[in-house]
Design a protein around this motif. Structure first.
Motif, PDB file in Angstrom:
ATOM      1  N   VAL A   9     -71.350  37.013  24.827  1.00  0.00           N
ATOM      2  CA  VAL A   9     -71.888  35.785  25.416  1.00  0.00           C
ATOM      3  C   VAL A   9     -71.841  34.724  24.320  1.00  0.00           C
ATOM      4  N   GLY A  10     -70.922  33.794  24.485  1.00  0.00           N
ATOM      5  CA  GLY A  10     -70.789  32.707  23.524  1.00  0.00           C
ATOM      6  C   GLY A  10     -69.641  32.921  22.564  1.00  0.00           C
ATOM      7  N   TRP A  11     -68.755  31.946  22.516  1.00  0.00           N
ATOM      8  CA  TRP A  11     -67.666  31.956  21.537  1.00  0.00           C
ATOM      9  C   TRP A  11     -67.616  30.659  20.745  1.00  0.00           C
ATOM     10  N   SER A  12     -68.320  29.649  21.182  1.00  0.00           N
ATOM     11  CA  SER A  12     -68.262  28.327  20.548  1.00  0.00           C
ATOM     12  C   SER A  12     -68.766  28.347  19.111  1.00  0.00           C
ATOM     13  N   TRP A  13     -69.572  29.305  18.740  1.00  0.00           N
ATOM     14  CA  TRP A  13     -70.088  29.467  17.378  1.00  0.00           C
ATOM     15  C   TRP A  13     -68.959  29.680  16.365  1.00  0.00           C
ATOM     16  N   HIS A  14     -67.793  30.102  16.857  1.00  0.00           N
ATOM     17  CA  HIS A  14     -66.686  30.474  15.968  1.00  0.00           C
ATOM     18  C   HIS A  14     -65.777  29.288  15.616  1.00  0.00           C
ATOM     19  N   PHE A  15     -65.887  28.189  16.342  1.00  0.00           N
ATOM     20  CA  PHE A  15     -64.986  27.059  16.162  1.00  0.00           C
ATOM     21  C   PHE A  15     -65.769  25.759  15.999  1.00  0.00           C
ATOM     22  N   ARG A  16     -65.376  24.988  14.987  1.00  0.00           N
ATOM     23  CA  ARG A  16     -65.996  23.672  14.812  1.00  0.00           C
ATOM     24  C   ARG A  16     -65.730  22.829  16.032  1.00  0.00           C
ATOM     25  N   PRO A  17     -66.611  22.014  16.441  1.00  0.00           N
ATOM     26  CA  PRO A  17     -67.842  21.560  15.784  1.00  0.00           C
ATOM     27  C   PRO A  17     -69.064  22.413  16.113  1.00  0.00           C
ATOM     28  N   TYR A  18     -68.860  23.656  16.589  1.00  0.00           N
ATOM     29  CA  TYR A  18     -69.938  24.593  16.905  1.00  0.00           C
ATOM     30  C   TYR A  18     -70.880  24.034  17.974  1.00  0.00           C
ATOM     31  N   LEU A  19     -70.286  23.609  19.082  1.00  0.00           N
ATOM     32  CA  LEU A  19     -71.034  23.142  20.247  1.00  0.00           C
ATOM     33  C   LEU A  19     -70.625  23.974  21.455  1.00  0.00           C
ATOM     34  N   TRP A  20     -71.606  24.330  22.280  1.00  0.00           N
ATOM     35  CA  TRP A  20     -71.324  25.145  23.453  1.00  0.00           C
ATOM     36  C   TRP A  20     -70.404  24.413  24.414  1.00  0.00           C
ATOM     37  N   HIS A  21     -69.412  25.125  24.938  1.00  0.00           N
ATOM     38  CA  HIS A  21     -68.482  24.573  25.921  1.00  0.00           C
ATOM     39  C   HIS A  21     -68.921  24.855  27.352  1.00  0.00           C
ATOM     40  N   LEU A  22     -69.825  25.813  27.530  1.00  0.00           N
ATOM     41  CA  LEU A  22     -70.366  26.177  28.832  1.00  0.00           C
ATOM     42  C   LEU A  22     -71.875  26.322  28.686  1.00  0.00           C
ATOM     43  N   GLY A  23     -72.548  26.596  29.776  1.00  0.00           N
ATOM     44  CA  GLY A  23     -73.955  26.965  29.748  1.00  0.00           C
ATOM     45  C   GLY A  23     -74.076  28.433  30.123  1.00  0.00           C
ATOM     46  N   ALA A  24     -75.259  29.017  29.881  1.00  0.00           N
ATOM     47  CA  ALA A  24     -75.457  30.427  30.218  1.00  0.00           C
ATOM     48  C   ALA A  24     -76.891  30.666  30.671  1.00  0.00           C
ATOM     49  N   GLU A  25     -77.021  31.518  31.691  1.00  0.00           N
ATOM     50  CA  GLU A  25     -78.328  31.849  32.253  1.00  0.00           C
ATOM     51  C   GLU A  25     -78.393  33.334  32.564  1.00  0.00           C
ATOM     52  N   ALA A  26     -79.542  33.935  32.292  1.00  0.00           N
ATOM     53  CA  ALA A  26     -79.765  35.340  32.640  1.00  0.00           C
ATOM     54  C   ALA A  26     -79.961  35.436  34.151  1.00  0.00           C
ATOM     55  N   LEU A  27     -79.121  36.210  34.822  1.00  0.00           N
ATOM     56  CA  LEU A  27     -79.256  36.413  36.267  1.00  0.00           C
ATOM     57  C   LEU A  27     -80.257  37.509  36.590  1.00  0.00           C
ATOM     58  N   SER A  28     -80.464  38.391  35.640  1.00  0.00           N
ATOM     59  CA  SER A  28     -81.407  39.498  35.768  1.00  0.00           C
ATOM     60  C   SER A  28     -82.066  39.633  34.397  1.00  0.00           C
ATOM     61  N   PRO A  29     -83.059  40.486  34.270  1.00  0.00           N
ATOM     62  CA  PRO A  29     -83.561  40.723  32.920  1.00  0.00           C
ATOM     63  C   PRO A  29     -82.404  41.203  32.025  1.00  0.00           C
ATOM     64  N   VAL A  30     -82.319  40.641  30.840  1.00  0.00           N
ATOM     65  CA  VAL A  30     -81.211  40.939  29.928  1.00  0.00           C
ATOM     66  C   VAL A  30     -81.772  41.427  28.595  1.00  0.00           C
ATOM     67  N   ARG A  31     -81.180  42.499  28.108  1.00  0.00           N
ATOM     68  CA  ARG A  31     -81.398  42.940  26.723  1.00  0.00           C
ATOM     69  C   ARG A  31     -80.070  42.754  26.023  1.00  0.00           C
ATOM     70  N   ALA A  32     -80.129  42.224  24.807  1.00  0.00           N
ATOM     71  CA  ALA A  32     -78.885  41.914  24.095  1.00  0.00           C
ATOM     72  C   ALA A  32     -79.081  42.043  22.600  1.00  0.00           C
ATOM     73  N   TRP A  33     -77.959  42.130  21.907  1.00  0.00           N
ATOM     74  CA  TRP A  33     -77.949  42.015  20.460  1.00  0.00           C
ATOM     75  C   TRP A  33     -77.642  40.557  20.152  1.00  0.00           C
ATOM     76  N   GLU A  34     -78.457  39.941  19.321  1.00  0.00           N
ATOM     77  CA  GLU A  34     -78.261  38.546  18.948  1.00  0.00           C
ATOM     78  C   GLU A  34     -77.778  38.474  17.502  1.00  0.00           C
ATOM     79  N   PHE A  35     -76.740  37.657  17.300  1.00  0.00           N
ATOM     80  CA  PHE A  35     -76.132  37.478  15.989  1.00  0.00           C
ATOM     81  C   PHE A  35     -76.319  36.050  15.526  1.00  0.00           C
ATOM     82  N   ASP A  36     -76.646  35.875  14.265  1.00  0.00           N
ATOM     83  CA  ASP A  36     -76.683  34.550  13.662  1.00  0.00           C
ATOM     84  C   ASP A  36     -75.247  34.159  13.324  1.00  0.00           C
ATOM     85  N   ALA A  37     -74.792  33.043  13.880  1.00  0.00           N
ATOM     86  CA  ALA A  37     -73.393  32.643  13.725  1.00  0.00           C
ATOM     87  C   ALA A  37     -73.018  32.379  12.271  1.00  0.00           C
TER      88      ALA A  37
END
Length: 151
Positions: free
Chosen positions: A74-102
């Motif tokens: 979830v999310g690829w914009s962190w990898h390319f300058r200017p590091y701005l999201w190109h889409l939005g994202a919403e949890a459709l159900s309860p979500v558990r995830a691993w979060e990475f600091d870009a």
């Protein structure tokens, strides 16, 4: 699983290296993970649940582009300058995830070139797949005859 899931796209040695970096997070259904145009300073790999990617369409509700599930990035914009999201994202159900600091991941990629290349190829595949999904979805919504894509 699609070829863009972490387990399918990264060799075990690089997957293991990446998985030393995250922490676990959870989101309630309806939570926004990020908004298009805002700073992309982290990313997630879904463990459980479903996340919707959406695209802002002026004067209309956001267009659903794709839904993501376990193992997906979830999310690829962190990898390319200017590091701005190109889409939005919403949890459709309860979500558990691993979060990475870009910033941390980019620093490790710079310090370990082979790892960095593997991550870049993975993220590039995700970008290509999301671009295709966005195109098909927008054609289905707004073109007179849809995308013509049976998938």
């Amino acid at each position: 699983m699609t070829t863009t899931t972490m387990s399918a796209a990264l060799e075990p040695v690089y997957r293991e290296r990446l998985m030393r970096l995250p922490h676990e997070v959870s989101f309630e259904a309806g939570s926004r993970l990020f908004e298009e145009g805002r700073r992309a300073d982290r990313f997630w790999i879904v463990r459980t649940g479903t996340v919707a990617l959406d695209l802002h369409v002026p004067g209309r509700r956001p267009a659903l582009v794709e839904t993501l599930g376990p193992g997906e990035l979830v999310g690829w914009s962190w990898h390319f300058r200017p590091y701005l999201w190109h889409l939005g994202a919403e949890a459709l159900s309860p979500v558990r995830a691993w979060e990475f600091d870009a910033g941390t991941v980019r620093a490790v990629c710079a310090a370990e070139p082979e790892f960095g290349r593997a991550v870049a190829v993975w993220v590039g595949r995700v970008v290509a797949q999301r671009l295709h999904a966005s195109r098909v979805r927008l054609l289905d919504l707004y073109a007179p005859y849809g995308s013509g894509d049976p998938t």
